[in-house]
Design a protein around this motif. Structure first.
Motif, PDB file in Angstrom:
ATOM      1  N   PRO A 149      41.796  58.147  36.868  1.00 62.48           N
ATOM      2  CA  PRO A 149      42.947  57.360  36.390  1.00 62.48           C
ATOM      3  C   PRO A 149      42.924  55.904  36.849  1.00 62.48           C
ATOM      4  O   PRO A 149      43.672  55.082  36.321  1.00 62.48           O
ATOM      5  N   GLN A 150      42.079  55.595  37.815  1.00 63.11           N
ATOM      6  CA  GLN A 150      41.984  54.208  38.278  1.00 63.11           C
ATOM      7  C   GLN A 150      41.146  53.336  37.339  1.00 63.11           C
ATOM      8  O   GLN A 150      41.169  52.107  37.457  1.00 63.11           O
ATOM      9  N   GLU A 151      40.425  53.965  36.419  1.00 65.00           N
ATOM     10  CA  GLU A 151      39.572  53.223  35.491  1.00 65.00           C
ATOM     11  C   GLU A 151      40.334  52.951  34.185  1.00 65.00           C
ATOM     12  O   GLU A 151      41.398  53.528  33.944  1.00 65.00           O
ATOM     13  N   PRO A 152      39.794  52.060  33.326  1.00 67.44           N
ATOM     14  CA  PRO A 152      40.462  51.785  32.041  1.00 67.44           C
ATOM     15  C   PRO A 152      40.708  53.066  31.251  1.00 67.44           C
ATOM     16  O   PRO A 152      39.887  53.981  31.242  1.00 67.44           O
ATOM     17  N   ALA A 153      41.862  53.113  30.564  1.00 65.46           N
ATOM     18  CA  ALA A 153      42.276  54.341  29.889  1.00 65.46           C
ATOM     19  C   ALA A 153      41.471  54.617  28.625  1.00 65.46           C
ATOM     20  O   ALA A 153      41.515  55.731  28.091  1.00 65.46           O
ATOM     21  N   SER A 154      40.755  53.637  28.130  1.00 59.87           N
ATOM     22  CA  SER A 154      39.972  53.835  26.915  1.00 59.87           C
ATOM     23  C   SER A 154      38.741  52.945  26.951  1.00 59.87           C
ATOM     24  O   SER A 154      38.602  52.081  27.828  1.00 59.87           O
ATOM     25  N   GLY A 155      37.866  53.149  25.968  1.00 55.80           N
ATOM     26  CA  GLY A 155      36.646  52.356  25.887  1.00 55.80           C
ATOM     27  C   GLY A 155      35.812  52.810  24.702  1.00 55.80           C
ATOM     28  O   GLY A 155      36.312  53.516  23.812  1.00 55.80           O
ATOM     29  N   ALA A 156      34.553  52.426  24.688  1.00 54.50           N
ATOM     30  CA  ALA A 156      33.678  52.746  23.563  1.00 54.50           C
ATOM     31  C   ALA A 156      32.339  53.269  24.060  1.00 54.50           C
ATOM     32  O   ALA A 156      31.812  52.802  25.073  1.00 54.50           O
ATOM     33  N   ASN A 341      48.324  51.109  36.858  1.00 55.97           N
ATOM     34  CA  ASN A 341      47.275  51.022  37.868  1.00 55.97           C
ATOM     35  C   ASN A 341      46.606  49.650  37.827  1.00 55.97           C
ATOM     36  O   ASN A 341      46.660  48.931  36.816  1.00 55.97           O
ATOM     37  N   ALA A 342      45.935  49.337  38.924  1.00 57.41           N
ATOM     38  CA  ALA A 342      45.264  48.036  39.020  1.00 57.41           C
ATOM     39  C   ALA A 342      44.207  47.864  37.938  1.00 57.41           C
ATOM     40  O   ALA A 342      43.976  46.748  37.458  1.00 57.41           O
ATOM     41  N   ALA A 343      43.543  48.973  37.541  1.00 56.22           N
ATOM     42  CA  ALA A 343      42.501  48.874  36.518  1.00 56.22           C
ATOM     43  C   ALA A 343      43.059  48.406  35.184  1.00 56.22           C
ATOM     44  O   ALA A 343      42.319  47.880  34.344  1.00 56.22           O
ATOM     45  N   VAL A 344      44.370  48.563  34.987  1.00 56.59           N
ATOM     46  CA  VAL A 344      44.990  48.148  33.728  1.00 56.59           C
ATOM     47  C   VAL A 344      45.373  46.678  33.765  1.00 56.59           C
ATOM     48  O   VAL A 344      45.088  45.926  32.825  1.00 56.59           O
ATOM     49  N   PHE A 345      46.038  46.229  34.846  1.00 56.03           N
ATOM     50  CA  PHE A 345      46.591  44.873  34.826  1.00 56.03           C
ATOM     51  C   PHE A 345      45.707  43.820  35.488  1.00 56.03           C
ATOM     52  O   PHE A 345      45.864  42.622  35.206  1.00 56.03           O
ATOM     53  N   LEU A 346      44.768  44.214  36.371  1.00 55.93           N
ATOM     54  CA  LEU A 346      43.933  43.188  37.013  1.00 55.93           C
ATOM     55  C   LEU A 346      43.015  42.454  36.035  1.00 55.93           C
ATOM     56  O   LEU A 346      42.835  41.230  36.158  1.00 55.93           O
ATOM     57  N   PRO A 347      42.395  43.150  35.039  1.00 52.25           N
ATOM     58  CA  PRO A 347      41.623  42.374  34.048  1.00 52.25           C
ATOM     59  C   PRO A 347      42.491  41.365  33.299  1.00 52.25           C
ATOM     60  O   PRO A 347      42.044  40.259  32.984  1.00 52.25           O
ATOM     61  N   MET A 348      43.743  41.738  33.025  1.00 52.47           N
ATOM     62  CA  MET A 348      44.658  40.808  32.366  1.00 52.47           C
ATOM     63  C   MET A 348      44.995  39.631  33.300  1.00 52.47           C
ATOM     64  O   MET A 348      45.110  38.490  32.848  1.00 52.47           O
ATOM     65  N   ALA A 349      45.126  39.940  34.590  1.00 51.36           N
ATOM     66  CA  ALA A 349      45.397  38.869  35.564  1.00 51.36           C
ATOM     67  C   ALA A 349      44.236  37.885  35.622  1.00 51.36           C
ATOM     68  O   ALA A 349      44.449  36.670  35.761  1.00 51.36           O
ATOM     69  N   ALA A 350      43.007  38.412  35.540  1.00 47.48           N
ATOM     70  CA  ALA A 350      41.836  37.529  35.549  1.00 47.48           C
ATOM     71  C   ALA A 350      41.840  36.614  34.325  1.00 47.48           C
ATOM     72  O   ALA A 350      41.526  35.416  34.423  1.00 47.48           O
ATOM     73  N   ASN A 351      42.210  37.159  33.162  1.00 50.75           N
ATOM     74  CA  ASN A 351      42.265  36.338  31.948  1.00 50.75           C
ATOM     75  C   ASN A 351      43.333  35.258  32.045  1.00 50.75           C
ATOM     76  O   ASN A 351      43.190  34.174  31.455  1.00 50.75           O
ATOM     77  N   CYS A 352      44.407  35.548  32.791  1.00 47.11           N
ATOM     78  CA  CYS A 352      45.510  34.589  32.910  1.00 47.11           C
ATOM     79  C   CYS A 352      45.359  33.664  34.115  1.00 47.11           C
ATOM     80  O   CYS A 352      46.225  32.812  34.357  1.00 47.11           O
ATOM     81  N   GLY A 353      44.302  33.856  34.924  1.00 44.68           N
ATOM     82  CA  GLY A 353      44.101  33.015  36.099  1.00 44.68           C
ATOM     83  C   GLY A 353      45.045  33.327  37.243  1.00 44.68           C
ATOM     84  O   GLY A 353      45.344  32.441  38.059  1.00 44.68           O
ATOM     85  N   LEU A 354      45.510  34.577  37.333  1.00 41.75           N
ATOM     86  CA  LEU A 354      46.469  34.951  38.373  1.00 41.75           C
ATOM     87  C   LEU A 354      45.875  35.877  39.434  1.00 41.75           C
ATOM     88  O   LEU A 354      46.614  36.420  40.259  1.00 41.75           O
ATOM     89  N   THR A 355      44.577  36.069  39.408  1.00 39.13           N
ATOM     90  CA  THR A 355      43.941  36.981  40.361  1.00 39.13           C
ATOM     91  C   THR A 355      44.153  36.531  41.799  1.00 39.13           C
ATOM     92  O   THR A 355      44.490  37.338  42.680  1.00 39.13           O
ATOM     93  N   GLN A 356      43.945  35.257  42.064  1.00 40.10           N
ATOM     94  CA  GLN A 356      44.083  34.746  43.440  1.00 40.10           C
ATOM     95  C   GLN A 356      45.510  34.918  43.951  1.00 40.10           C
ATOM     96  O   GLN A 356      45.724  35.323  45.096  1.00 40.10           O
TER      97      GLN A 356
END
Length: 540
Positions: A149-156, A341-356
């Protein structure tokens, strides 16, 4: 007299006789030279001329004797070291020759350790023709991404099948074409760090792209088909129809057998579509999709409103039967009432420049909780993004927090993803060294996903590594995985690095890990993530 003989031997007796002779001559001539006193002065000068060189010679002989004794001791020690190293020993060899031989042997041992470390990482998990993962490697990673569950919920999932219409084609040329396809696929998916690439059959390659959306999967499938079929590797093909691609969008909770069957059906459908076709199957329902504007607003407000929730997952030691540290996990309490979970919102945070900003929030909040609970020796590990570590602004902020006493370096270890560490090693190495000098421990996370050699063990003071959950999953049923884990443990423990398993869910997995020699483990078998830190002296 005994002292003279013990210290100087025959030279001591000679010195004594010389002094006695001088005294006798002085007594005989004293009456003759009494008036002027010249005789006494002459004998004193004569004695000084004889005794001083003799005294210097005796001192030189004593120093030479000590040097010979030291050389003999050194030679004995070198002989002992050479015997321990099973090196050929000859009394006729000079001291310098023995030292050179020992140095060469030590250098050879270091090179062999590096070679063994690389071999055990890839043994049983790599396709040796293409130098990428094999089917066992791929299936273990697929199981992980479908169940964790810590990984992305979907993919290809993509299946690429290369056709060989020339029946007489030599095997080396077939391998060369497959290797070319693997290289192009690596380049096409380089922007997705969780990509899994493997050879699952003689002519079949598989690519798993966790987190890839349906629309992006359609674009990726078409790009793969177009770029691969037009590459120079197929320039001498007798037929324009060189490959086909089938892909499927997966959701967590699906079975791997079902998913592979769907991908195989998509591949067969692509073969019916025509030359070099790509075809995909999609789920009947689509997950909720949010745009970048929504995510930026959501994450910014979450930081202001403190809607990032911290939990602590304990790491247990089977030798000490004790909690040795805690990993800090973070979830987002969304404005819509969901806990993400972090796996869901952290990639979005990286895209928005909010990781730091999120990393600073997590570290500071964890530090305050540690101080409030006053657990002293307890320690937490915090995952840091590469973007954060490479930020000069963040490092200045951390130095200020240390100076003000808001963060205690002894209470924290920083976890760095192995994939990102290898990819950015030259830039990260001085940063991680500086953090270690400040007192922070270093842990390498997600070890086992990559099959590339790891230079960080020789350059950095790594305290521990954490095995990726896909390496641990169903370990009791996978002999190849057990060999892989045993090799990792052997290489790292020889360097004084602890090996910690993550994602442990069953007793059988834990029993096998103990036999293989891990130092500790964490996972749902031991404990769910907790709201508070368990005291270190509390037994499990």
């Amino acid at each position: 007299m005994g002292f003279l003989w013990q210290r100087y031997g025959r030279w001591g007796w000679l010195l004594l006789l010389l002094v006695l002779a001088d005294l006798a001559l002085l007594l005989v001539s004293q009456t003759q030279q009494a008036e002027t006193g010249f005789g006494l002065l002459a004998y004193l000068l004569f004695d000084l001329m004889l005794v001083l060189p003799l005294w210097l010679l005796l001192g030189q002989l004593e120093r030479s004797k000590q040097q010979l004794q030291e050389m003999a001791t050194l030679t004995t020690q070198l002989d002992a070291l050479m015997q321990q190293a099973h090196l050929p020993l000859s009394q006729s060899d000079s001291l310098s020759a023995k030292l050179t031989l020992l140095q060469q042997n030590q250098q050879a041992q270091v090179r062999r350790e590096q070679e063994i470390r690389h071999l055990v990482r890839v043994q049983g998990l790599i396709d040796h023709d293409l130098a990428i993962g094999n089917r066992i490697y791929f299936e273990s990673k697929l199981q992980h991404y479908l169940n964790d569950p810590q990984e992305p919920a979907s993919g290809a999932l993509f299946l690429i099948q290369v056709s060989h219409p020339e029946m007489y084609l030599e095997v080396p040329l077939q391998v060369q074409r497959l290797a070319g396809c693997a290289e192009l696929l690596t380049q096409l998916s380089a922007h997705m760090p969780q990509t899994v690439l493997a050879r699952i059959a003689d002519n079949d390659l598989a690519v798993l792209l966790p987190g890839l959306a349906q629309k992006d999967a359609e674009i990726m499938g078409d790009r793969m088909a177009s770029i691969l079929s037009r590459s120079s590797y197929f320039a001498d093909y007798l037929d324009f129809d060189v490959l086909h691609i089938g892909y499927v969008i997966y959701q967590q909770g699906q079975g791997s057998y079902q998913l592979m069957a769907e991908a195989d059906m998509a591949l067969k459908t692509a073969q019916l579509q025509g030359p070099n076709a790509a075809y995909g199957f999609y789920p009947s329902h689509k997950p909720k999709i949010k745009g970048s504007v929504w995510w930026r607003t959501e994450l910014t407000n979450a930081l202001k409103e403190q809607r990032l929730i911290l939990t602590f997952q304990p790491v247990f030691s089977w030798e000490q039967h004790d909690v040795i540290q805690h990993e800090v996990l973070v979830r987002l309490q969304s404005s819509e009432g969901d806990k993400l979970n972090a796996a869901v919102f952290l990639p979005m945070a990286a895209n928005c420049g909010l990781t730091q900003a999120i990393d600073q929030y997590v570290l500071l909040k964890a530090a305050k909780l540690c101080q409030l609970e006053n657990f002293g020796a307890n320690r937490c590990s915090v995952n840091l993004a590469v973007e954060t570590l490479l930020s000069n602004e963040w490092r200045l902020w951390l130095s200020e927090m240390l100076a003000q006493g808001q963060v205690n370096a002894r209470q924290f270890a920083f976890e760095v993803d192995e994939y990102h560490l290898q990819k950015n090693y030259r830039k990260l190495k001085p940063v991680l060294s500086q953090l270690q000098q400040q007192g922070f421990a270093l842990i390498i996370d997600h070890v086992g996903l990559s099959i590339d050699p790891c230079p960080y063990l020789d350059d950095l003071q790594v305290e521990a590594i954490k095995l990726h959950p896909s390496v641990v999953r169903h370990l009791d049923q996978q002999l190849e995985q057990q060999l892989f884990v045993r090799g990792l443990i052997s290489c790292h423990t020889n360097k004084g690095v602890r090996v910690i398993a993550t994602g442990v869910e069953t007793l059988k997995e834990w029993q096998v890990l103990q036999k293989l020699g891990v130092s500790g483990a964490q996972g749902y078998y031991f404990s769910q993530p907790l709201a508070r830190i368990i005291p270190q002296d509390q037994p499990h």
